[in-house]
Motif scaffolding. Structure first.
Motif, PDB file in Angstrom:
ATOM      1  N   ASN A  76      58.099 105.728   1.648  1.00  0.00           N
ATOM      2  CA  ASN A  76      58.082 104.330   1.218  1.00  0.00           C
ATOM      3  C   ASN A  76      58.683 104.211  -0.184  1.00  0.00           C
ATOM      4  O   ASN A  76      58.659 105.151  -0.958  1.00  0.00           O
ATOM      5  N   THR A  77      59.183 103.022  -0.491  1.00  0.00           N
ATOM      6  CA  THR A  77      59.581 102.739  -1.878  1.00  0.00           C
ATOM      7  C   THR A  77      59.655 101.233  -2.065  1.00  0.00           C
ATOM      8  O   THR A  77      59.723 100.491  -1.074  1.00  0.00           O
ATOM      9  N   PHE A  78      59.621 100.778  -3.310  1.00  0.00           N
ATOM     10  CA  PHE A  78      59.813  99.371  -3.638  1.00  0.00           C
ATOM     11  C   PHE A  78      58.878  98.497  -2.799  1.00  0.00           C
ATOM     12  O   PHE A  78      59.228  97.408  -2.364  1.00  0.00           O
ATOM     13  N   GLY A  79      57.680  99.002  -2.533  1.00  0.00           N
ATOM     14  CA  GLY A  79      56.722  98.231  -1.760  1.00  0.00           C
ATOM     15  C   GLY A  79      57.088  98.063  -0.303  1.00  0.00           C
ATOM     16  O   GLY A  79      56.510  97.230   0.395  1.00  0.00           O
ATOM     17  N   GLY A  80      58.050  98.840   0.200  1.00  0.00           N
ATOM     18  CA  GLY A  80      58.434  98.721   1.610  1.00  0.00           C
ATOM     19  C   GLY A  80      58.205 100.034   2.327  1.00  0.00           C
ATOM     20  O   GLY A  80      58.373 101.103   1.746  1.00  0.00           O
ATOM     21  N   LYS A  81      57.841  99.949   3.614  1.00  0.00           N
ATOM     22  CA  LYS A  81      57.561 101.145   4.401  1.00  0.00           C
ATOM     23  C   LYS A  81      58.854 101.829   4.838  1.00  0.00           C
ATOM     24  O   LYS A  81      59.776 101.180   5.329  1.00  0.00           O
TER      25      LYS A  81
ATOM     26  N   THR B  67      65.830 109.538 -10.392  1.00  0.00           N
ATOM     27  CA  THR B  67      66.937 108.576 -10.560  1.00  0.00           C
ATOM     28  C   THR B  67      67.251 107.892  -9.228  1.00  0.00           C
ATOM     29  O   THR B  67      67.508 106.686  -9.181  1.00  0.00           O
ATOM     30  N   ILE B  68      67.203 108.664  -8.136  1.00  0.00           N
ATOM     31  CA  ILE B  68      67.427 108.071  -6.801  1.00  0.00           C
ATOM     32  C   ILE B  68      66.403 106.966  -6.555  1.00  0.00           C
ATOM     33  O   ILE B  68      66.736 105.865  -6.106  1.00  0.00           O
ATOM     34  N   GLU B  69      65.156 107.261  -6.869  1.00  0.00           N
ATOM     35  CA  GLU B  69      64.075 106.276  -6.657  1.00  0.00           C
ATOM     36  C   GLU B  69      64.338 105.014  -7.486  1.00  0.00           C
ATOM     37  O   GLU B  69      64.222 103.889  -6.978  1.00  0.00           O
ATOM     38  N   THR B  70      64.686 105.202  -8.761  1.00  0.00           N
ATOM     39  CA  THR B  70      64.943 104.056  -9.633  1.00  0.00           C
ATOM     40  C   THR B  70      66.124 103.231  -9.119  1.00  0.00           C
ATOM     41  O   THR B  70      66.066 102.003  -9.073  1.00  0.00           O
ATOM     42  N   LEU B  71      67.199 103.915  -8.717  1.00  0.00           N
ATOM     43  CA  LEU B  71      68.364 103.207  -8.182  1.00  0.00           C
ATOM     44  C   LEU B  71      68.004 102.461  -6.895  1.00  0.00           C
ATOM     45  O   LEU B  71      68.419 101.317  -6.688  1.00  0.00           O
ATOM     46  N   ALA B  72      67.200 103.116  -6.045  1.00  0.00           N
ATOM     47  CA  ALA B  72      66.783 102.476  -4.784  1.00  0.00           C
ATOM     48  C   ALA B  72      66.037 101.183  -5.078  1.00  0.00           C
ATOM     49  O   ALA B  72      66.302 100.139  -4.470  1.00  0.00           O
ATOM     50  N   GLU B  73      65.125 101.245  -6.026  1.00  0.00           N
ATOM     51  CA  GLU B  73      64.361 100.036  -6.354  1.00  0.00           C
ATOM     52  C   GLU B  73      65.270  98.946  -6.909  1.00  0.00           C
ATOM     53  O   GLU B  73      65.117  97.771  -6.574  1.00  0.00           O
TER      54      GLU B  73
ATOM     55  N   GLU C 268      65.755  95.479  -4.937  1.00  0.00           N
ATOM     56  CA  GLU C 268      65.384  94.284  -5.718  1.00  0.00           C
ATOM     57  C   GLU C 268      66.518  93.250  -5.672  1.00  0.00           C
ATOM     58  O   GLU C 268      66.272  92.050  -5.566  1.00  0.00           O
ATOM     59  N   ALA C 269      67.762  93.755  -5.725  1.00  0.00           N
ATOM     60  CA  ALA C 269      68.926  92.857  -5.737  1.00  0.00           C
ATOM     61  C   ALA C 269      69.364  92.466  -4.328  1.00  0.00           C
ATOM     62  O   ALA C 269      70.418  91.858  -4.144  1.00  0.00           O
ATOM     63  N   GLY C 270      68.554  92.833  -3.309  1.00  0.00           N
ATOM     64  CA  GLY C 270      68.821  92.332  -1.957  1.00  0.00           C
ATOM     65  C   GLY C 270      69.679  93.217  -1.076  1.00  0.00           C
ATOM     66  O   GLY C 270      70.292  92.752  -0.118  1.00  0.00           O
ATOM     67  N   CYS C 271      69.684  94.513  -1.350  1.00  0.00           N
ATOM     68  CA  CYS C 271      70.454  95.432  -0.509  1.00  0.00           C
ATOM     69  C   CYS C 271      69.900  95.442   0.921  1.00  0.00           C
ATOM     70  O   CYS C 271      68.700  95.608   1.127  1.00  0.00           O
ATOM     71  N   SER C 272      70.775  95.239   1.908  1.00  0.00           N
ATOM     72  CA  SER C 272      70.345  95.260   3.310  1.00  0.00           C
ATOM     73  C   SER C 272      71.053  96.411   4.039  1.00  0.00           C
ATOM     74  O   SER C 272      71.845  97.136   3.439  1.00  0.00           O
ATOM     75  N   LYS C 273      70.773  96.543   5.327  1.00  0.00           N
ATOM     76  CA  LYS C 273      71.427  97.585   6.133  1.00  0.00           C
ATOM     77  C   LYS C 273      72.932  97.378   6.212  1.00  0.00           C
ATOM     78  O   LYS C 273      73.670  98.306   6.533  1.00  0.00           O
ATOM     79  N   ASN C 274      73.389  96.159   5.967  1.00  0.00           N
ATOM     80  CA  ASN C 274      74.824  95.851   6.056  1.00  0.00           C
ATOM     81  C   ASN C 274      75.528  95.902   4.711  1.00  0.00           C
ATOM     82  O   ASN C 274      76.688  95.532   4.605  1.00  0.00           O
ATOM     83  N   SER C 275      74.819  96.326   3.668  1.00  0.00           N
ATOM     84  CA  SER C 275      75.431  96.392   2.342  1.00  0.00           C
ATOM     85  C   SER C 275      76.258  97.664   2.201  1.00  0.00           C
ATOM     86  O   SER C 275      76.199  98.562   3.042  1.00  0.00           O
ATOM     87  N   LEU C 276      77.024  97.714   1.119  1.00  0.00           N
ATOM     88  CA  LEU C 276      77.894  98.863   0.859  1.00  0.00           C
ATOM     89  C   LEU C 276      77.618  99.384  -0.546  1.00  0.00           C
ATOM     90  O   LEU C 276      77.509  98.607  -1.490  1.00  0.00           O
ATOM     91  N   ILE C 277      77.495 100.694  -0.670  1.00  0.00           N
ATOM     92  CA  ILE C 277      77.339 101.332  -1.981  1.00  0.00           C
ATOM     93  C   ILE C 277      78.711 101.842  -2.424  1.00  0.00           C
ATOM     94  O   ILE C 277      79.369 102.561  -1.670  1.00  0.00           O
TER      95      ILE C 277
END
Lengths: 374, 374
Positions: free
Chosen positions: A157-162, B91-97, B101-110
């Motif tokens: 989990n992260t960011f409050g999501g499972k 750092t991965i965890e912080t970046l993930a959050e 937070e900014a609305g990354c979805s399954k259809n987003s691109l890194i």
């Protein structure tokens, strides 16, 4: 337990092998009292060391039993604290440091012992170590044996999501011994059975009738073995048709949009199955309100759920606002709105344009959650 | 720079497309002044949002430039602090959050912008988010453009070891624009070129002769473009033969057993290429001592290395003991002893029984490290 039942149970003292979904070459051994087969299966992998990943509770119960099975093979017990709040990257890091400290190499094997948490954490750990080493699952609770063992999904989990961070990855093999269930608490078993009920609802079949019958009686060890095996086989049939859960497999997420939200908000108070149980109640309310499910199906749906003793009340600490924010973090999410899997009727999935996910207006979500708040 | 060279450079204002190693369908576009092609390549992926992952330094230099390329496409700049000490799960965890937070979805691109650190962190982040979303690489420094962009390895450090946690995973495409190199510091470029020298040493060919020649002159922008392109093409030829670096590809780890150890021990003081540079010096000493490499090849090997201005001295803070402990954590390790890639001669890999890795007695490792301590 009558003697006939004892005989029947003895019959299971052997291992049935099933093909897993993503990798047919990676078997799942299923049976009762089959733990003595473990070492021979491990031997075929010839690891330099085995690292048993488990929580501190399971370690006390079964740590020595597993170590005894591994004979003189080098092995280490590596533990983490139980509770979904520990399903984090931080725990992965701590476990990684522990196994590396103990000499884990590319040729080592990770053995995940316990429930879904041990399997998800250990599976993810192994998939990341040296960019992927081999792992196996030895699930000890009902949900682990019937559900998680089939999922091929590892994650935290992260960011409050499972399960927002993870990967698809398959164990070399899984060994499911239903004799472990004898030490599982009723509460934990029931939470696991709630997931079986979900599968019975989304794919109504002989299994649904079987569950209705079995839930009426008091469940003994033979029943538990059969229930586990039948649940396992039904989920396997779904997984085989869609191993990465993109379409039909998504139906397995029934009850999970709300379920995941309240599970994570409960901070370990609710078991996963208990949260999904409440999620299913609310999903049926939504389907009723949207006119997707009729009154008669709705009644049967709720009556079926009530045949197991699990509370449908959301814990007091969890408010409407918190739930509405948390469902935005659902990992099925592909657009800006949270999506729900809904049933048209028992065993009938609601679809729009081939899509199993339905966007639901916020007002209706709120109306349907309200009766379940404490 | 003479006019002939300017003309030559203009010629590169187009994009050559190369097939990447693990996934031929995932191209690498290589050229000079080709950044304006970025949006059209991104458009084919049709992401709902683009998240630009980069360090705070590169963000200042090129953040606006990249955002301008993405026109009106929703995009966010997400930064981390530069330095290999930040290559962690934390750092991965912080970046993930931040991206969730900014609305990354399954259809987003890194979009990973910068050196190897941005590519490794962003690639791992994308591979874990929702169990894997799409990502692309836009490397801005020499080592990123010629080496990391071809590796398909994403990962972070842990337990004092380099890249011990990670996965194989390919970007949808990479865009290598050598005009970024104009702002790279000499030190950083030289560290990158050290990796090219390594590749020239392990697979001596026209490329080795070319490098010997080019390192004798002062290197202008045209030379840098050509050097980058030739380095890239030579590494690609190795990767194509062994995409997951199990055998021949392992030779790319030449100089890395010691290199990784002193890189991590330097806590950011040494650049990766600088550490590998010292590692190659010591590897040649080991090969000489073991009688694997002859005196004449050894002299040419060391003279070739000395044609670039990089210090071969291990920083003062790093002791023999620390190095001996750290090389135990090498991620090539499969047994109990650290293993080295060694050269028989220039362009000739040493092998025993088909194995490229050689176990080296501790005494010899110590003797060969000693002259390089400060």
């Amino acid at each position: 337990m009558n003697s006939n039942k004892v005989l029947k149970l003895k019959h299971y003292n052997r291992s049935d092998a099933y093909e897993s979904c993503l990798s047919p070459s990676k078997p799942i051994y299923f049976g009762h009292n089959i733990l003595h087969h473990l070492e021979s299966h491990v031997a075929t992998l010839n690891p330099d060391k085995v690292f048993i990943i488990t929580d501190t509770n399971v370690a006390k119960l079964y740590g020595d039993t597993i170590k005894a099975q591994l004979l003189n093979r080098p092995n280490h017990l590596v533990t983490f604290n139980a509770g979904d709040q520990n399903k984090t990257l931080q725990t992965i890091e701590t476990l990684a440091e522990k196994v590396l400290e103990a000499g884990c190499s590319k040729n080592s094997l990770i053995l995940n012992l316990g429930g879904g948490l041990a399997m998800n954490l250990g599976g993810m750990l192994a998939s990341l170590l040296y960019r992927g080493i081999r792992f196996i699952h030895v699930p000890t609770n009902f949900i682990g044996q019937t559900d998680v063992v089939l999922s091929n999904k590892q994650g935290v989990n992260t960011f409050g999501g499972k399960n927002l961070l993870g990967m698809y990855s398959s164990p070399e093999f899984s060994l499911v011994d239903t004799s472990f269930l004898q030490t599982e608490s009723k509460r934990s078993k029931f939470a696991g059975i709630a997931e079986s009920m979900k599968n019975a609802l989304i794919l109504k079949s002989d299994f649904y009738a079987y569950m209705k019958k079995v839930l009426k009686s008091s469940i003994n060890d033979v029943d538990m073995h059969e229930l586990a095996k039948k649940t396992f086989e039904q989920k396997l049939s779904i997984c085989k048709r869609d191993p990465t859960e993109k379409q039909l497999g998504l139906s397995l997420e029934y009850g999970h949009t709300i379920g995941h939200a309240i599970e994570i908000l409960s901070k370990g108070d609710l078991l996963h199955g208990e949260a999904v149980y409440i999620g299913m109640h609310i999903s049926a309310e939504i389907a009723l309100q949207l006119g997707i499910m009729n009154q008669s199906d709705f009644k049967e749906h709720q009556a079926f759920l009530k045949s197991i003793k699990i509370s449908s009340k959301i814990p007091k600490s969890i408010t409407m606002d918190k739930i509405l924010i948390a469902i935005q973090k659902d990992n099925k999410k592909t657009g800006s709105q949270p999506a729900f899997i809904l049933l048209k009727g028992l065993g009938e999935l609601h679809q729009i344009g081939g899509q199993l996910q339905t966007m639901v207006p916020k007002k209706i979500i709120e109306d349907c959650i309200r009766p379940y708040l404490s």
